[in-house]
Design an enzyme around this catalytic site. Structure first.
Site, PDB file in Angstrom:
ATOM      1  N   GLY A 198       0.830  -1.204   0.000  1.00  0.00           N
ATOM      2  CA  GLY A 198       0.000   0.000   0.000  1.00  0.00           C
ATOM      3  C   GLY A 198       0.860   1.247   0.000  1.00  0.00           C
ATOM      4  O   GLY A 198       2.020   1.231  -0.420  1.00  0.00           O
ATOM      5  N   SER A 200       3.052   4.522   1.455  1.00  0.00           N
ATOM      6  CA  SER A 200       4.074   4.702   2.493  1.00  0.00           C
ATOM      7  C   SER A 200       3.450   5.246   3.770  1.00  0.00           C
ATOM      8  O   SER A 200       3.840   4.869   4.884  1.00  0.00           O
ATOM      9  CB  SER A 200       5.165   5.664   2.002  1.00  0.00           C
ATOM     10  N   LYS A 201       2.447   6.109   3.629  1.00  0.00           N
ATOM     11  CA  LYS A 201       1.793   6.716   4.795  1.00  0.00           C
ATOM     12  C   LYS A 201       1.144   5.651   5.670  1.00  0.00           C
ATOM     13  O   LYS A 201       1.317   5.641   6.895  1.00  0.00           O
ATOM     14  CB  LYS A 201       0.746   7.731   4.321  1.00  0.00           C
ATOM     15  N   VAL A 202       0.397   4.735   5.064  1.00  0.00           N
ATOM     16  CA  VAL A 202      -0.253   3.680   5.834  1.00  0.00           C
ATOM     17  C   VAL A 202       0.782   2.639   6.275  1.00  0.00           C
ATOM     18  O   VAL A 202       0.707   2.094   7.374  1.00  0.00           O
ATOM     19  CB  VAL A 202      -1.375   3.009   5.012  1.00  0.00           C
ATOM     20  N   GLU A 220       5.700  -3.452   1.010  1.00  0.00           N
ATOM     21  CA  GLU A 220       5.817  -3.054  -0.397  1.00  0.00           C
ATOM     22  C   GLU A 220       4.992  -1.784  -0.557  1.00  0.00           C
ATOM     23  O   GLU A 220       3.768  -1.846  -0.695  1.00  0.00           O
ATOM     24  CB  GLU A 220       5.301  -4.170  -1.323  1.00  0.00           C
TER      25      GLU A 220
END
Length: 445
Positions: A198, A200-202, A220
């Protein structure tokens, strides 16, 4: 129950109906959580309904899965490999239907939908070989929360294989659910490794939660991939590759080319050729032959595209082509090329849409610095015929991405190679030569 549209009737061939239970728990199907509708992104009309998992469903499933894992561990590695082979064969027998479902539910054009399923089949074949070398087998899993029908159809095929081999169905446990289920997975101490694909923030939040319980995380995350075209490159090859990498999957691959770095001496020529081929891109129903650009996956993705274009303009970006939505029932947008400075803040972020930033450079050193200047580090490529450029590019002072290509697009990778990226892409490796190491526990004796 029948489907509302005749073109959806093929779904019954892979065990789907207009109403589906979304959890495979302890060998049975259930779903006592919210009922959601899965939509066709080409027209935003309902395909089918899915009953998602509740926390109670999740807990029941994890208890059974934990017990089933003890049985699976005792199965000899070659036998486990044979189970994976049978799963690959089951997927192969429904390749066309599953590929069509991927296109219908996600929006990828049909060749890409079929290619996604073929990739899983190829990974099963690869894992069969590993089972004769290692004490373990790898079954890859990568599905979006907004494609529950793909999850259900795949799980049904796997469940049939397990039943045929008199193995507990709980070995393969799946949940269709929202953030509540995802959070439960991240916190669950029974899950030794959490693999997450998903943004980078999550991904940062997932990693923090898993780390708090000293679990392992395989991430990833976002890609912000660049193609560099040197002044000695095969321009026709480069243009075809950039088109495929930037427009394919409507710019919704983690390996999509988002930045195009052109040597100043060929800049105008390459841009003009790209503008010409962009005019020829057929946009439409992903299931129709000849379509190259399908819809964005969700209506919110289209809104993010519009918001992104406004930010691009506010930061000095010049729209060379595209930049707008296509008025229709679906989530279609125009493939877009933007002339912009590599220093613009918006270039550092991943806009998950068919938006390509183009920029100039004078030397290879400058191009590498631009390539490496973003937080993400998944894939990159250079087009050149000079060995000294190539060795500089792939060497320690070259690209800092996890996948470093030469004279091919950024998207697409051989399944036998380690797939993954560095920096804000997460550092994980799925598939290929290294992924099995992350799914195993190391013991020295």
């Amino acid at each position: 129950m029948g489907f509302s549209r005749k073109e959806y009737e093929f779904l019954s061939e892979i065990g789907l109906s207009s109403g589906n239970l979304g959890c495979f728990v302890n060998g049975t199907w259930k779903g006592s959580g919210p009922v959601v509708s899965t939509l066709n992104p080409a027209n935003n009309q309902k395909i089918a309904e899915v009953s998602e998992a509740s926390i109670q469903d999740y807990e029941e499933g994890m208890q059974a899965c934990s017990e089933a894992a003890k049985i699976w561990m005792q199965v000899p590695a070659p036998k486990r490999g044979d189970i994976v082979r049978q799963i690959g064969d089951a997927l192969r027998s429904k390749l066309q239907q599953l590929g069509r479902l991927v296109s219908l539910e996600m929006g990828k054009i049909l060749p890409e939908g079929i290619g996604e399923v073929q990739e899983i089949i190829d990974m099963c074949d690869f894992a069969v070989g590993l089972s004769r070398q290692l004490n373990g087998s790898v079954i890859p899993s990568e599905r979006a929360p907004t494609t529950p029908l793909v999850t259900i159809a795949t799980t049904k095929l796997v469940a049939e294989v397990l039943e045929k081999n008199n193995l507990p169905g709980a070995i393969f446990t799946s949940f269709c659910g929202g953030a509540e289920i995802g959070e439960a997975i991240a916190k669950d101490r029974r899950i030794n490794l959490v693999s997450f694909t998903g943004s980078s923030k999550v991904g940062v939040k997932v990693q923090q939660t898993v780390n708090e319980r000293f679990g392992k995380c395989l991430l990833e995350l976002s890609g912000n991939n660049a193609i560099i075209v040197m002044d000695d490159a095969d321009i026709k090859l480069a243009v075809r590759s950039v088109l495929f990498a930037a427009v394919g999957t409507a710019g919704q691959r983690c390996t999509t080319c988002r930045r195009l770095l052109l040597h100043e001496s060929i800049y105008r020529s390459v841009v003009d050729q790209l503008l010409d081929v962009y005019k020829q891109v057929k946009i439409g129903d992903p299931l129709e032959k000849g379509t190259l650009l399908g819809p964005l996956h969700t209506s919110s993705s289209r809104k993010n595209f519009e918001k992104g274009i406004e930010i691009i303009k506010s930061q000095g970006g010049k729209i060379l082509t595209g930049g707008g939505i296509i008025e229709s029932e679906g989530n279609f947008v125009q493939p877009t090329i933007v002339e912009i400075s590599p220093d613009a803040n918006v270039v550092k972020e991943e806009l998950f849409a068919p938006v390509l930033y183009v920029m100039k450079f004078k030397t290879l050193k400058e191009a590498i610095e631009i390539n490496n200047s973003v937080p993400q580090g998944l894939s990159s490529s250079i087009f050149t015929s000079k060995p000294d450029f190539i060795f500089k590019w792939i060497g320690p002072q070259g690209s800092d991405t996890g996948i470093v290509n030469v004279n091919i697009p950024t998207n697409g990778a051989e399944i036998g190679g380690a797939f993954g990226g560095e920096k804000a892409t997460g550092g994980g490796r799925e598939a290929g030569s290294d992924s099995w190491k992350q799914y195993m526990r190391r013991s020295t004796w």
